[in-house]
Design a protein around this motif. Structure first.
Motif, PDB file in Angstrom:
ATOM      1  N   THR A 141       0.801  -1.226   0.000  1.00  0.00           N
ATOM      2  CA  THR A 141       0.000   0.000   0.000  1.00  0.00           C
ATOM      3  C   THR A 141       0.831   1.273   0.000  1.00  0.00           C
ATOM      4  O   THR A 141       0.432   2.275  -0.604  1.00  0.00           O
ATOM      5  CB  THR A 141      -0.934   0.014   1.212  1.00  0.00           C
ATOM      6  OG1 THR A 141      -0.143  -0.057   2.414  1.00  0.00           O
ATOM      7  CG2 THR A 141      -1.888  -1.171   1.174  1.00  0.00           C
ATOM      8  N   LEU A 142       1.978   1.275   0.682  1.00  0.00           N
ATOM      9  CA  LEU A 142       2.788   2.481   0.802  1.00  0.00           C
ATOM     10  C   LEU A 142       4.076   2.434  -0.012  1.00  0.00           C
ATOM     11  O   LEU A 142       4.823   3.411  -0.028  1.00  0.00           O
ATOM     12  CB  LEU A 142       3.135   2.730   2.280  1.00  0.00           C
ATOM     13  CG  LEU A 142       1.963   2.905   3.234  1.00  0.00           C
ATOM     14  CD1 LEU A 142       2.455   3.118   4.650  1.00  0.00           C
ATOM     15  CD2 LEU A 142       1.089   4.075   2.797  1.00  0.00           C
ATOM     16  N   ASP A 143       4.341   1.305  -0.643  1.00  0.00           N
ATOM     17  CA  ASP A 143       5.569   1.148  -1.430  1.00  0.00           C
ATOM     18  C   ASP A 143       6.803   1.380  -0.555  1.00  0.00           C
ATOM     19  O   ASP A 143       7.775   2.011  -0.969  1.00  0.00           O
ATOM     20  CB  ASP A 143       5.557   2.118  -2.616  1.00  0.00           C
ATOM     21  CG  ASP A 143       6.679   1.823  -3.614  1.00  0.00           C
ATOM     22  OD1 ASP A 143       7.068   0.648  -3.699  1.00  0.00           O
ATOM     23  OD2 ASP A 143       7.157   2.763  -4.283  1.00  0.00           O
ATOM     24  N   LEU A 144       6.754   0.885   0.680  1.00  0.00           N
ATOM     25  CA  LEU A 144       7.878   1.022   1.605  1.00  0.00           C
ATOM     26  C   LEU A 144       8.332  -0.358   2.059  1.00  0.00           C
ATOM     27  O   LEU A 144       7.503  -1.184   2.484  1.00  0.00           O
ATOM     28  CB  LEU A 144       7.468   1.842   2.834  1.00  0.00           C
ATOM     29  CG  LEU A 144       7.340   3.354   2.644  1.00  0.00           C
ATOM     30  CD1 LEU A 144       6.790   3.991   3.912  1.00  0.00           C
ATOM     31  CD2 LEU A 144       8.676   3.970   2.275  1.00  0.00           C
ATOM     32  N   ASP A 145       9.625  -0.599   1.983  1.00  0.00           N
ATOM     33  CA  ASP A 145      10.182  -1.878   2.414  1.00  0.00           C
ATOM     34  C   ASP A 145      10.569  -1.777   3.888  1.00  0.00           C
ATOM     35  O   ASP A 145      11.696  -1.404   4.231  1.00  0.00           O
ATOM     36  CB  ASP A 145      11.393  -2.243   1.551  1.00  0.00           C
ATOM     37  CG  ASP A 145      11.984  -3.598   1.943  1.00  0.00           C
ATOM     38  OD1 ASP A 145      11.310  -4.333   2.697  1.00  0.00           O
ATOM     39  OD2 ASP A 145      13.100  -3.902   1.513  1.00  0.00           O
ATOM     40  N   ILE A 146       9.622  -2.108   4.770  1.00  0.00           N
ATOM     41  CA  ILE A 146       9.860  -2.028   6.208  1.00  0.00           C
ATOM     42  C   ILE A 146      10.553  -3.286   6.715  1.00  0.00           C
ATOM     43  O   ILE A 146      11.280  -3.254   7.715  1.00  0.00           O
ATOM     44  CB  ILE A 146       8.526  -1.823   6.957  1.00  0.00           C
ATOM     45  CG1 ILE A 146       7.783  -0.611   6.398  1.00  0.00           C
ATOM     46  CG2 ILE A 146       8.752  -1.645   8.454  1.00  0.00           C
ATOM     47  CD1 ILE A 146       8.527   0.678   6.561  1.00  0.00           C
ATOM     48  N   ALA A 147      10.363  -4.393   6.014  1.00  0.00           N
ATOM     49  CA  ALA A 147      10.864  -5.680   6.503  1.00  0.00           C
ATOM     50  C   ALA A 147      12.389  -5.705   6.602  1.00  0.00           C
ATOM     51  O   ALA A 147      12.951  -6.332   7.497  1.00  0.00           O
ATOM     52  CB  ALA A 147      10.373  -6.806   5.611  1.00  0.00           C
ATOM     53  N   SER A 148      13.069  -5.037   5.690  1.00  0.00           N
ATOM     54  CA  SER A 148      14.536  -5.133   5.638  1.00  0.00           C
ATOM     55  C   SER A 148      15.260  -4.061   6.449  1.00  0.00           C
ATOM     56  O   SER A 148      16.485  -4.003   6.445  1.00  0.00           O
ATOM     57  CB  SER A 148      15.004  -5.063   4.179  1.00  0.00           C
ATOM     58  OG  SER A 148      14.642  -3.815   3.607  1.00  0.00           O
ATOM     59  N   LEU A 149      14.503  -3.190   7.147  1.00  0.00           N
ATOM     60  CA  LEU A 149      15.164  -2.129   7.913  1.00  0.00           C
ATOM     61  C   LEU A 149      15.930  -2.720   9.093  1.00  0.00           C
ATOM     62  O   LEU A 149      15.478  -3.674   9.731  1.00  0.00           O
ATOM     63  CB  LEU A 149      14.119  -1.136   8.445  1.00  0.00           C
ATOM     64  CG  LEU A 149      13.336  -0.307   7.417  1.00  0.00           C
ATOM     65  CD1 LEU A 149      12.367   0.616   8.135  1.00  0.00           C
ATOM     66  CD2 LEU A 149      14.280   0.494   6.533  1.00  0.00           C
ATOM     67  N   PRO A 150      17.091  -2.147   9.428  1.00  0.00           N
ATOM     68  CA  PRO A 150      17.813  -2.602  10.627  1.00  0.00           C
ATOM     69  C   PRO A 150      17.032  -2.208  11.883  1.00  0.00           C
ATOM     70  O   PRO A 150      16.271  -1.236  11.885  1.00  0.00           O
ATOM     71  CB  PRO A 150      19.149  -1.871  10.534  1.00  0.00           C
ATOM     72  CG  PRO A 150      18.862  -0.649   9.721  1.00  0.00           C
ATOM     73  CD  PRO A 150      17.812  -1.059   8.735  1.00  0.00           C
TER      74      PRO A 150
END
Length: 392
Positions: free
Chosen positions: A276-285
């Protein structure tokens, strides 16, 4: 008295009685004729409604105007009706199909009429609701901010006065009580049934993976992308130098919805955020602010360690599961009770309808209780639709 005299006396009595019946029924229209009219002649329709009578239920007319109004109401309610059942669970039903509205509207009218008549028959067995009706009438009147003239004008438009409104409310409350008493004996689901049901659906109740996140957002709309990126990099440098994330978010973030909360996005589902937001939250440190680009602009994102999704235990979902099962069984019992009233009314003989829809399979399957009821459990980060009935 001789046998002949006795016979003559009985003949005179019977003859006089027969003459009275003929006179009462056909000549002067007396008490017996009035009682016959009350039971056999159709009752008057709704005040001011001169439309065609589409049916009569025990002499009570149902009109084309009533049918059209009910069809319109069902059309307005075509979005899923959601009922808050508490404990994080709601009840909803599938969308209606336009072609189903007419038979459903007919069924609603007939069921309402039969319930009203059944309640009237059992009136002495039901509690008096006049006090509650008076209180409800006051609440309705309070909506007009003390403008009594406007309130009376509204009643006049409904062809009612205050006393008639109170009577209608009291009658509706009694109908609700009648329906409650008729369905209260519905058995609660046993613990064994609920456990079987839980085992069938528990995998679908699994909550998603979640991360608690916050951001500082700088929009690129109508701006030079490189300049916005440089400004974001400058903010990131200030964060790494020790400035407060919350204070910078409140003073610089262009996301008005989250800036006042220090940029907090709460617990979010990384998979859904990517869609929905086109943000890759999964790979953030973990717990480290980094610069991220989306189609709307640049974000300085910071996320907590991943909270893995899990299947809630039987004990955790039991209150919502039990409440939902009880509500559905009561709804099913209501449908069966209404069907029983229709059977009791002997539709083929006592409900006169020109199109004779009321005894067909198509009519029977479109009864007032909506088809396709689902349970919706709102758990952490997700919504789960469950089948509407417990297993046999």
């Amino acid at each position: 008295m001789s046998p002949t005299g006795k016979f003559t006396f009985k003949l005179v009595i019977y003859g006089a009685f027969l003459l009275y019946l003929v006179g009462d029924l056909f000549i002067w229209h007396g008490f017996l004729a009035g009682r016959m009219d009350a039971y056999l002649k159709p009752m008057p329709g709704p005040p001011g409604d001169n439309s065609e009578r589409i049916a009569e239920v025990y002499g009570e007319p149902l009109t084309a105007n009533q049918l059209n109004r009910r069809i319109a109401e069902l059309g307005i309610l075509r979005q899923p009706a959601v009922l808050d059942m508490g404990d994080g669970m709601t009840l909803t039903h599938e969308l209606d199909v336009q072609k189903e509205l007419v038979p459903r509207a007919r069924y609603d009218l007939i069921s309402s009429s039969l319930l009203r008549l059944k309640t009237r028959v059992n009136d002495l067995q039901l509690p008096n609701r006049n006090a509650e009706a008076a209180q409800a009438e006051k609440q309705i009147q309070s909506r007009f901010d003390g403008d009594r003239e406007k309130y009376l004008e509204m009643l006049h438009g409904q062809k009612l006065n205050e006393e008639q409104l109170r009577q209608k409310i009291a009658a509706r409350l009694k109908q609700t009580e009648q329906l409650y008493r008729a369905t209260i004996k519905v058995a609660d689901p046993t613990d064994e049934e609920l456990k079987i049901y839980y085992n069938l659906v528990k995998d679908r109740l699994k909550t998603p993976d979640l991360r608690q996140a916050r951001h500082i957002f700088l929009s690129t709309l109508h701006k030079d992308d490189n300049q916005v990126k440089q400004a974001a990099e400058a903010l990131l440098a200030r964060l790494r130098a020790g400035e407060s994330f919350e204070r910078l978010a409140k003073s610089t973030s262009e996301d008005e919805r989250t800036a006042s909360a220090g940029g907090s996005l709460g617990w979010i589902n990384p998979a859904r955020t990517a869609e929905t937001l086109d943000l890759d939250i999964a790979s953030l440190p973990d717990n480290t602010p980094v610069l991220v680009k989306s189609k709307w602009g640049w974000h300085i994102m910071e996320a907590s360690p991943l909270k893995k999704g899990r299947v809630p235990s039987y004990e955790e979902v039991l209150p919502a599961l039990r409440n939902a099962a009880q509500s559905l069984r009561r709804a099913q019992a209501t449908g069966l009770y209404m069907d029983g009233l229709i059977e009791e009314a002997h539709l083929k003989n006592r409900i006169k309808n020109k199109q004779n829809h009321y005894t067909t399979p198509e009519f029977r399957k479109n009864r007032a209780i909506p088809h396709g009821i689902f349970l919706i459990f709102h758990l952490e980060g997700g919504v789960i639709l469950l089948p509407h009935s417990l297993p046999e």
